[in-house]
Design a protein around this motif. Structure first.
Motif, PDB file in Angstrom:
ATOM      1  N   TYR A 176      28.959   7.927  30.261  1.00 21.53           N
ATOM      2  CA  TYR A 176      27.624   7.419  29.965  1.00 21.53           C
ATOM      3  C   TYR A 176      26.589   8.152  30.816  1.00 21.53           C
ATOM      4  O   TYR A 176      25.829   7.564  31.555  1.00 21.53           O
ATOM      5  CB  TYR A 176      27.576   5.906  30.189  1.00 21.53           C
ATOM      6  CG  TYR A 176      28.440   5.163  29.210  1.00 21.53           C
ATOM      7  CD1 TYR A 176      28.032   4.990  27.892  1.00 21.53           C
ATOM      8  CD2 TYR A 176      29.676   4.670  29.571  1.00 21.53           C
ATOM      9  CE1 TYR A 176      28.828   4.334  26.971  1.00 21.53           C
ATOM     10  CE2 TYR A 176      30.483   4.004  28.658  1.00 21.53           C
ATOM     11  CZ  TYR A 176      30.049   3.842  27.365  1.00 21.53           C
ATOM     12  OH  TYR A 176      30.843   3.187  26.461  1.00 21.53           O
ATOM     13  N   THR A 178      19.897   7.380  23.702  1.00 21.41           N
ATOM     14  CA  THR A 178      19.908   6.009  23.185  1.00 21.41           C
ATOM     15  C   THR A 178      18.521   5.379  23.184  1.00 21.41           C
ATOM     16  O   THR A 178      18.290   4.418  22.456  1.00 21.41           O
ATOM     17  CB  THR A 178      20.863   5.100  23.984  1.00 21.41           C
ATOM     18  OG1 THR A 178      20.349   4.876  25.295  1.00 21.41           O
ATOM     19  CG2 THR A 178      22.264   5.665  24.047  1.00 21.41           C
ATOM     20  N   THR A 179      17.617   5.919  23.972  1.00 22.42           N
ATOM     21  CA  THR A 179      16.272   5.337  24.043  1.00 22.42           C
ATOM     22  C   THR A 179      15.312   5.953  23.034  1.00 22.42           C
ATOM     23  O   THR A 179      14.166   5.508  22.938  1.00 22.42           O
ATOM     24  CB  THR A 179      15.679   5.495  25.464  1.00 22.42           C
ATOM     25  OG1 THR A 179      15.500   6.887  25.747  1.00 22.42           O
ATOM     26  CG2 THR A 179      16.575   4.857  26.509  1.00 22.42           C
ATOM     27  N   ALA A 224      26.625   2.873  23.664  1.00 21.30           N
ATOM     28  CA  ALA A 224      25.756   4.001  23.996  1.00 21.30           C
ATOM     29  C   ALA A 224      26.199   5.282  23.300  1.00 21.30           C
ATOM     30  O   ALA A 224      25.360   6.080  22.873  1.00 21.30           O
ATOM     31  CB  ALA A 224      25.711   4.206  25.511  1.00 21.30           C
ATOM     32  N   ARG A 260      23.361  10.486  32.013  1.00 22.44           N
ATOM     33  CA  ARG A 260      21.921  10.307  31.793  1.00 22.44           C
ATOM     34  C   ARG A 260      21.485  10.891  30.463  1.00 22.44           C
ATOM     35  O   ARG A 260      20.605  10.359  29.798  1.00 22.44           O
ATOM     36  CB  ARG A 260      21.149  10.956  32.937  1.00 22.44           C
ATOM     37  CG  ARG A 260      21.221  10.180  34.208  1.00 22.44           C
ATOM     38  CD  ARG A 260      20.301  10.776  35.260  1.00 22.44           C
ATOM     39  NE  ARG A 260      20.502  10.051  36.498  1.00 22.44           N
ATOM     40  CZ  ARG A 260      20.725  10.617  37.657  1.00 22.44           C
ATOM     41  NH1 ARG A 260      20.738  11.931  37.758  1.00 22.44           N
ATOM     42  NH2 ARG A 260      20.899   9.897  38.727  1.00 22.44           N
ATOM     43  N   LEU A 301      22.426   8.452  27.753  1.00 21.47           N
ATOM     44  CA  LEU A 301      21.552   7.282  27.821  1.00 21.47           C
ATOM     45  C   LEU A 301      20.136   7.609  27.383  1.00 21.47           C
ATOM     46  O   LEU A 301      19.472   6.784  26.755  1.00 21.47           O
ATOM     47  CB  LEU A 301      21.589   6.678  29.226  1.00 21.47           C
ATOM     48  CG  LEU A 301      22.949   6.091  29.617  1.00 21.47           C
ATOM     49  CD1 LEU A 301      22.924   5.598  31.058  1.00 21.47           C
ATOM     50  CD2 LEU A 301      23.383   4.994  28.672  1.00 21.47           C
TER      51      LEU A 301
END
Length: 145
Positions: free
Chosen positions: A10, A18-19, A67, A12, A15
């Motif tokens: 997971y 995912t945003t 994620a 950075r 992640l």
């Protein structure tokens, strides 16, 4: 799973993807919709799309995934408009080969999938990573029928 392994899995970069999932939600009057669910983790992706001349002209996705599944859907969503079925199928097959057969990461508009390379070591996550791609292909087939 060791904490260091989880941190790598997971990352950075994953992640961050995912945003910024493009085309979240439904679209008005889709030509077709398809939902795929992973039996391993319960993740699901529903895709709604509209085709024009065999290419995706409108796209919406409802992503309820881990994620890794979200990151994959983000990469797909960032480049899906204007794509035909053959291009999506080729990228999906190359993503699967990257995960399951140590193949290279897809390139071109889907090069960000390289962020998912650490998931090779976690076969129970592969289905979640492929959900958005499989749902998109199924919706394209329904729309073309």
């Amino acid at each position: 799973m060791a904490e260091a392994d989880l941190m790598q899995l997971y990352s950075r970069r994953i992640l961050a993807l995912t945003t910024t999932i493009p085309h979240l939600g439904t679209i008005e009057a889709p030509d077709a919709s398809a939902m795929r669910r992973s039996p391993h983790c319960g993740s699901s992706v529903t895709v709604h799309l509209g085709l024009q001349d065999g290419r995706i002209a409108r796209f919406g996705q409802e992503v309820r995934a881990c994620a890794l599944g979200q990151a994959s859907a983000s990469v797909l969503g960032s480049a899906v408009i204007g794509m035909d079925r053959a291009t999506i199928a080729d990228a999906r097959d190359r993503l699967s080969a990257m995960l399951k057969q140590d193949g290279p990461a897809p390139d071109g508009p889907f090069a960000e999938l390289e962020a998912l390379l650490p998931a090779r070591e976690y076969p129970n996550r592969h289905a979640s990573i492929l959900l958005a791609w499989d749902a998109t292909l199924e919706a394209m087939d329904k729309a073309a029928a």
